[in-house]
Design an enzyme around this catalytic site. Structure first.
Site, PDB file in Angstrom:
ATOM      1  N   THR A  73       1.877  -2.600   1.023  1.00  0.00           N
ATOM      2  CA  THR A  73       1.780  -4.241   1.066  1.00  0.00           C
ATOM      3  C   THR A  73       0.222  -4.516   1.284  1.00  0.00           C
ATOM      4  OG1 THR A  73       2.245  -6.171   2.132  1.00  0.00           O
ATOM      5  CG2 THR A  73       2.746  -4.092   3.267  1.00  0.00           C
ATOM      6  N   TYR A 129       5.538  -6.374  10.165  1.00  0.00           N
ATOM      7  CA  TYR A 129       5.753  -5.902   8.739  1.00  0.00           C
ATOM      8  C   TYR A 129       4.686  -5.134   8.195  1.00  0.00           C
ATOM      9  CZ  TYR A 129       6.182  -6.115   3.669  1.00  0.00           C
ATOM     10  OH  TYR A 129       6.137  -5.852   2.341  1.00  0.00           O
TER      11      TYR A 129
END
Ligand code: UDP
Length: 335
Positions: free
Chosen positions: A123, A147
């Site tokens: 990501t 995250y």
């Protein structure tokens, strides 16, 4: 792939989820033989449009080893993960468990079974608040939320593993903001409680939510709202097929940004959602959401150059239109 030899086998973890299901479909259409490994915690069985399903958890290493031993894939694509920045701030251990510890389980299963290739869903959140835009793959990794940190750790596992073992190679794809739906409306995002901007906006247009919140209007951007590089899910699926081909040529492990190289603000997205839907849905401006960087735009020369990636849906309107078609289909289906 070709009729005379057996199709190349691919295991897809998280193949019942939003991005994974689009990739499973693309793999099937390209002639690969696919096995989805998914615990169906957020994914849907109905979203798997190619190959077989093993319902299993990444925490279950015995089942992972059994699945890999029996199916003998050439590569594993690893999508299964927790994906919400906001939730990761509130419940970090869930993210380290699901995205880091479970990835380690999977890598150990790959080693035990001699599975030599992996494509990993990373990501743009690994970059945090980058000092320079667009962000290239060499930009230092400084995630600002659990995250991003949980995904960065798994990239590190992969890198160390590949350094230590010549028979293991990987591609990590750093996704920017994935949105849109299959242009033929066979698939799309279908989560019980979606948090991403485009899905929230369209569901607000449909009246599922009473209003759309804009999280923060005091960012150092042109209109004060966050800027993101939105990439169509079908183009992202193609990047995975390109990455598979890349690894199959014997190429070395690599990391690629997946985006279009230009960004849109939250206000831009809201305006386009209103245009595409023709509905002037309620929008309220609220405070910042914790963990959000002001601007993330991909430097994407490397993926074009080394994977030969050729996106087909680089158009915010197309992204919203395909997502809107899907949302209307969900309503028609009663879901
Ligand atoms: N956002 C928003 N309202 C929402 C959902 C998201 O204003 O209901 C903003 C969010 O703060 C961020 C951008 O939209 O600036 C993209 O957020 P999203 O959750 O879609 O993806 P992320 O960039 O967090 O992966």
């Amino acid at each position: 792939m070709n009729s005379s030899s057996q199709a190349t086998r691919i295991v897809v973890t998280g193949g019942a989820g939003y991005i994974g299901s689009h990739v499973v479909l693309a793999l099937g259409e390209a002639g690969y033989d696919v096995l989805t490994y998914d615990n169906l915690s957020t994914g849907n069985r109905d979203a798997i449009l190619s190959g077989e399903l093993v319902v299993g958890d990444l925490a279950d290493k015995d089942l992972l080893v059994k699945t890999l031993t029996e199916f003998k894939p050439a590569a594993v694509m690893h999508f299964a993960a927790s994906i919400e920045v906001g939730e990761s701030v509130v419940d970090p251990l869930k993210y380290y468990r699901n995205n880091s510890v479970n990835a380690l389980n999977l890598l150990e299963a790959l080693r035990v079974t001699g599975t030599g290739q992996m494509i990993f869903s990373s990501t743009a959140a690994v970059y945090g608040n980058p000092a320079q835009l667009p962000v290239t793959e060499n930009t230092p990794l400084q995630p600002i939320n659990p995250y991003g940190a949980s995904k960065m750790m798994t990239e590190r596992f992969l890198d160390d593993l590949a350094q230590a073992n010549a028979d293991f190679r990987y591609v990590a794809l750093r996704y920017f903001n994935v949105a849109g739906a299959d242009p033929e409306t066979r698939l799309g995002q279908d989560y019980a409680n979606p948090t991403h901007l485009i899905t929230r906006a369209l569901k607000t247009a449909l009246g599922v939510f009473s209003r759309l919140q804009v999280f923060g209007t005091d960012y150092p951007t042109q209109d004060g709202t966050c800027i993101r590089d939105y990439i169509h899910v079908a183009d992202l699926a193609q990047a995975h097929l390109d990455a598979l081909r890349y690894l199959s040529t014997g190429a070395q492990s690599a990391v690629f940004n997946c985006g279009y190289g230009h960004g849109f603000s939250v206000r831009d997205v809201v305006a386009m959602a209103k245009e595409v839907t023709g509905i002037d849905f309620p929008v309220v401006e609220t405070g910042r959401r914790e963990g959000d960087p002001a601007e993330l735009v991909a430097g994407c020369e490397k993926i074009h150059r080394e994977l030969g990636w050729q996106p087909r849906f680089d158009d915010l309107k197309v992204i919203l239109r395909t997502a809107w078609d899907w949302e209307k289909k969900l309503v028609a289906r009663g879901g």
